[in-house]
Motif scaffolding. Structure first.
Motif, PDB file in Angstrom:
ATOM      1  N   GLU A 172     -26.299 -22.700 -14.893  1.00  0.00           N
ATOM      2  CA  GLU A 172     -25.040 -23.090 -14.068  1.00  0.00           C
ATOM      3  C   GLU A 172     -25.081 -22.425 -12.569  1.00  0.00           C
ATOM      4  OE1 GLU A 172     -20.048 -22.422 -14.799  1.00  0.00           O
ATOM      5  OE2 GLU A 172     -21.401 -22.122 -16.285  1.00  0.00           O
ATOM      6  N   ASN A 173     -24.673 -23.180 -11.792  1.00  0.00           N
ATOM      7  CA  ASN A 173     -24.770 -22.749 -10.396  1.00  0.00           C
ATOM      8  C   ASN A 173     -23.487 -21.771 -10.100  1.00  0.00           C
ATOM      9  OD1 ASN A 173     -27.038 -23.995  -9.415  1.00  0.00           O
ATOM     10  ND2 ASN A 173     -25.807 -26.025  -9.215  1.00  0.00           N
ATOM     11  N   PRO A 174     -23.842 -20.371  -9.710  1.00  0.00           N
ATOM     12  CA  PRO A 174     -22.613 -19.397  -9.479  1.00  0.00           C
ATOM     13  C   PRO A 174     -22.110 -19.999  -7.927  1.00  0.00           C
ATOM     14  CG  PRO A 174     -24.754 -18.368  -9.030  1.00  0.00           C
ATOM     15  CD  PRO A 174     -25.138 -19.755  -9.555  1.00  0.00           C
ATOM     16  N   LEU A 175     -21.007 -19.664  -7.772  1.00  0.00           N
ATOM     17  CA  LEU A 175     -20.252 -19.953  -6.395  1.00  0.00           C
ATOM     18  C   LEU A 175     -20.273 -18.609  -5.547  1.00  0.00           C
ATOM     19  CD1 LEU A 175     -17.246 -22.204  -7.545  1.00  0.00           C
ATOM     20  CD2 LEU A 175     -19.635 -22.782  -7.260  1.00  0.00           C
ATOM     21  N   LYS A 184     -18.126 -26.766 -11.632  1.00  0.00           N
ATOM     22  CA  LYS A 184     -19.016 -26.434 -12.362  1.00  0.00           C
ATOM     23  C   LYS A 184     -20.304 -27.220 -12.237  1.00  0.00           C
ATOM     24  CE  LYS A 184     -20.114 -25.725 -17.219  1.00  0.00           C
ATOM     25  NZ  LYS A 184     -19.421 -25.604 -18.673  1.00  0.00           N
ATOM     26  N   SER A 185     -21.544 -26.798 -12.057  1.00  0.00           N
ATOM     27  CA  SER A 185     -22.608 -27.615 -11.938  1.00  0.00           C
ATOM     28  C   SER A 185     -23.999 -26.784 -12.343  1.00  0.00           C
ATOM     29  CB  SER A 185     -22.820 -28.039 -10.616  1.00  0.00           C
ATOM     30  OG  SER A 185     -23.180 -26.970  -9.676  1.00  0.00           O
ATOM     31  N   ARG A 186     -25.048 -27.445 -12.349  1.00  0.00           N
ATOM     32  CA  ARG A 186     -26.170 -26.637 -12.963  1.00  0.00           C
ATOM     33  C   ARG A 186     -27.279 -27.011 -11.832  1.00  0.00           C
ATOM     34  NH1 ARG A 186     -29.641 -30.761 -15.273  1.00  0.00           N
ATOM     35  NH2 ARG A 186     -28.470 -32.678 -15.907  1.00  0.00           N
ATOM     36  N   GLY A 187     -28.428 -26.326 -11.843  1.00  0.00           N
ATOM     37  CA  GLY A 187     -29.566 -26.348 -10.956  1.00  0.00           C
ATOM     38  C   GLY A 187     -30.725 -27.144 -11.637  1.00  0.00           C
ATOM     39  N   ASP A 188     -31.704 -27.201 -11.034  1.00  0.00           N
ATOM     40  CA  ASP A 188     -33.039 -27.939 -11.437  1.00  0.00           C
ATOM     41  C   ASP A 188     -34.181 -27.190 -11.103  1.00  0.00           C
ATOM     42  OD1 ASP A 188     -35.230 -29.725 -11.690  1.00  0.00           O
ATOM     43  OD2 ASP A 188     -33.898 -31.506 -11.543  1.00  0.00           O
ATOM     44  N   LYS A 189     -34.639 -26.314 -12.084  1.00  0.00           N
ATOM     45  CA  LYS A 189     -36.018 -25.599 -11.822  1.00  0.00           C
ATOM     46  C   LYS A 189     -37.183 -26.500 -11.141  1.00  0.00           C
ATOM     47  CE  LYS A 189     -38.783 -21.781 -13.677  1.00  0.00           C
ATOM     48  NZ  LYS A 189     -38.409 -20.885 -12.759  1.00  0.00           N
ATOM     49  N   GLN A 190     -37.413 -27.555 -11.921  1.00  0.00           N
ATOM     50  CA  GLN A 190     -38.434 -28.521 -11.549  1.00  0.00           C
ATOM     51  C   GLN A 190     -38.322 -28.823 -10.038  1.00  0.00           C
ATOM     52  OE1 GLN A 190     -39.464 -31.612 -14.197  1.00  0.00           O
ATOM     53  NE2 GLN A 190     -40.936 -32.606 -12.662  1.00  0.00           N
ATOM     54  N   PRO A 205     -25.015 -14.243  -5.263  1.00  0.00           N
ATOM     55  CA  PRO A 205     -25.673 -15.516  -5.221  1.00  0.00           C
ATOM     56  C   PRO A 205     -24.689 -16.551  -4.966  1.00  0.00           C
ATOM     57  CG  PRO A 205     -25.617 -14.755  -7.327  1.00  0.00           C
ATOM     58  CD  PRO A 205     -24.931 -13.792  -6.617  1.00  0.00           C
ATOM     59  N   GLY A 206     -25.098 -17.927  -5.140  1.00  0.00           N
ATOM     60  CA  GLY A 206     -24.281 -19.043  -5.285  1.00  0.00           C
ATOM     61  C   GLY A 206     -24.257 -20.220  -4.454  1.00  0.00           C
ATOM     62  N   LEU A 207     -23.775 -21.257  -4.522  1.00  0.00           N
ATOM     63  CA  LEU A 207     -23.399 -22.174  -3.764  1.00  0.00           C
ATOM     64  C   LEU A 207     -22.262 -21.858  -2.878  1.00  0.00           C
ATOM     65  CD1 LEU A 207     -23.390 -25.404  -5.993  1.00  0.00           C
ATOM     66  CD2 LEU A 207     -25.384 -24.218  -4.999  1.00  0.00           C
ATOM     67  N   GLU A 261     -14.316 -31.329 -10.687  1.00  0.00           N
ATOM     68  CA  GLU A 261     -14.729 -29.922 -11.165  1.00  0.00           C
ATOM     69  C   GLU A 261     -15.635 -29.463 -11.906  1.00  0.00           C
ATOM     70  OE1 GLU A 261     -11.187 -27.481 -11.938  1.00  0.00           O
ATOM     71  OE2 GLU A 261      -9.956 -28.314 -10.069  1.00  0.00           O
ATOM     72  N   GLU A 262     -16.058 -30.637 -12.273  1.00  0.00           N
ATOM     73  CA  GLU A 262     -17.327 -30.551 -13.257  1.00  0.00           C
ATOM     74  C   GLU A 262     -18.220 -31.451 -12.751  1.00  0.00           C
ATOM     75  OE1 GLU A 262     -17.141 -30.040 -17.318  1.00  0.00           O
ATOM     76  OE2 GLU A 262     -15.478 -28.498 -17.468  1.00  0.00           O
ATOM     77  N   PHE A 263     -19.562 -31.165 -12.645  1.00  0.00           N
ATOM     78  CA  PHE A 263     -20.453 -32.247 -12.021  1.00  0.00           C
ATOM     79  C   PHE A 263     -21.765 -32.329 -12.882  1.00  0.00           C
ATOM     80  CE2 PHE A 263     -23.410 -33.850  -8.395  1.00  0.00           C
ATOM     81  CZ  PHE A 263     -22.894 -35.099  -8.385  1.00  0.00           C
TER      82      PHE A 263
END
Length: 314
Positions: free
Chosen positions: A102-105, A122-128, A163-165, A179-181
């Motif tokens: 989950e990406n913090p804001l 609400k969204s998530r990151g992508d480590k790769q 941290p965060g977007l 609001e959710e992606f």
């Protein structure tokens, strides 16, 4: 230079969006006007009615973003989004978010009513993908690394370092995507040298991602003068502001790609540049998007005063 139609109302920008090629195998890169927290609530900007009407929740920028986001998903069905924001700059080293599930804001704005600090996205990151982007910058001879939730990147208006977007991402994305992606988002810092060429090179490095079904977005506001709020809306802006906006559109319409690059990179020399941009951070994301599709055609999707959006690589 051949003049082309520049969308200036909803019917025209919807037609421009619909005319975008559906090319998931090579997604265009986009510069978009990311607005401000006023896109959600105009109440924090009392006394600035022209600004509120133009860049507030019922204005043309909000309405455009609501059309823009769904078009991107429909045309390109991206597997991830890489975003560059005017509100995150670093010198000499690219930072790339690796925020996990989950990406913090980062609510990097201050003195607003409480509801501005209760926004959700609400969204998530992508480590790769984050590590791949770091690798691309290193291959290009630039310093780069990932940053995690454990590393603050700036001051939050709720009273802490976090941290965060930043709001140049989550505020417009709420309008564009809801609001959710469900698609991963990775944010990359722009170059605080603020030079056109340095930020152009940032886009060039991630150009290959467009062929991997990754959407590259760069957000800013080409007219951003907090010392003169009259500059933000066409009805209150001065002739010098309008002159600079026209210069941006003229530069974008240069057909030859090398001549266009020169015209774009010469824009900070325009007589109206400083009246519109006391500092360059909201302007240079334009170069990131352009660099990600240099030597390719572009399409102006929204040519409204101060809030343009451009597709590079169509």
């Amino acid at each position: 230079m051949t003049s082309v139609a520049v969308p200036s109302n909803q019917d025209e920008w919807r037609a421009a969006l619909e005319s975008l090629p559906s090319t998931p195998q090579k997604i265009p890169a986009f510069f978009f006007a990311h607005g401000s927290p006023a896109l959600v609530y105009a109440r924090g900007f009392s006394g600035r009615s022209d600004f509120e009407q133009y860049q507030g929740p019922n204005g043309p920028l909000a309405n455009f973003l609501k059309d823009f986001g769904p078009t991107l998903l429909q045309k390109y069905n991206p597997k991830a989004v890489v975003v560059f924001s005017a509100h995150w700059e670093t010198l000499g080293e690219r930072l790339v978010t690796d925020y996990g599930d989950e990406n913090p804001l980062l609510m990097d704005y201050y003195g607003f009513p409480q509801e501005f600090y209760q926004l959700k996205f609400k969204s998530r990151g992508d480590k790769q993908l984050a590590e791949q982007i770091v690798g691309l910058y290193k291959e290009a001879g630039q310093l780069a690394r990932t940053t995690s939730k454990l590393e603050p990147r700036g001051s939050d208006g709720r009273g802490f370092e976090g941290p965060g977007l930043d709001h140049g991402v989550f505020v417009p994305f709420r309008l564009m995507f809801g609001e959710e992606f469900g698609i991963p988002i990775v944010e990359v810092s722009i170059d605080s040298s603020m030079t056109p060429e340095a930020n152009w090179k940032l886009g060039r490095v991630v150009k290959s991602l467009r062929e991997e079904n990754v959407l590259v977005l760069a957000g800013g506001l080409p007219i951003h003068n907090l010392r003169d709020f009259s500059s933000f809306a066409p009805d209150t802006a001065q002739p010098i502001h309008h002159s600079f906006h026209k210069a941006i559109l003229d530069a974008l319409q240069v057909n030859n790609t090398q001549e266009r690059k020169k015209a774009l990179q010469d824009l900070p020399k325009h007589a109206g540049f400083r009246a519109c941009n006391p500092r360059e951070e909201h302007f240079v994301p334009l170069y990131v998007a352009a660099g990600a599709a240099e030597d390719e055609d572009l399409k102006i999707l929204n040519g409204l005063y101060g809030i343009p959006t451009i597709a590079f690589g169509v």
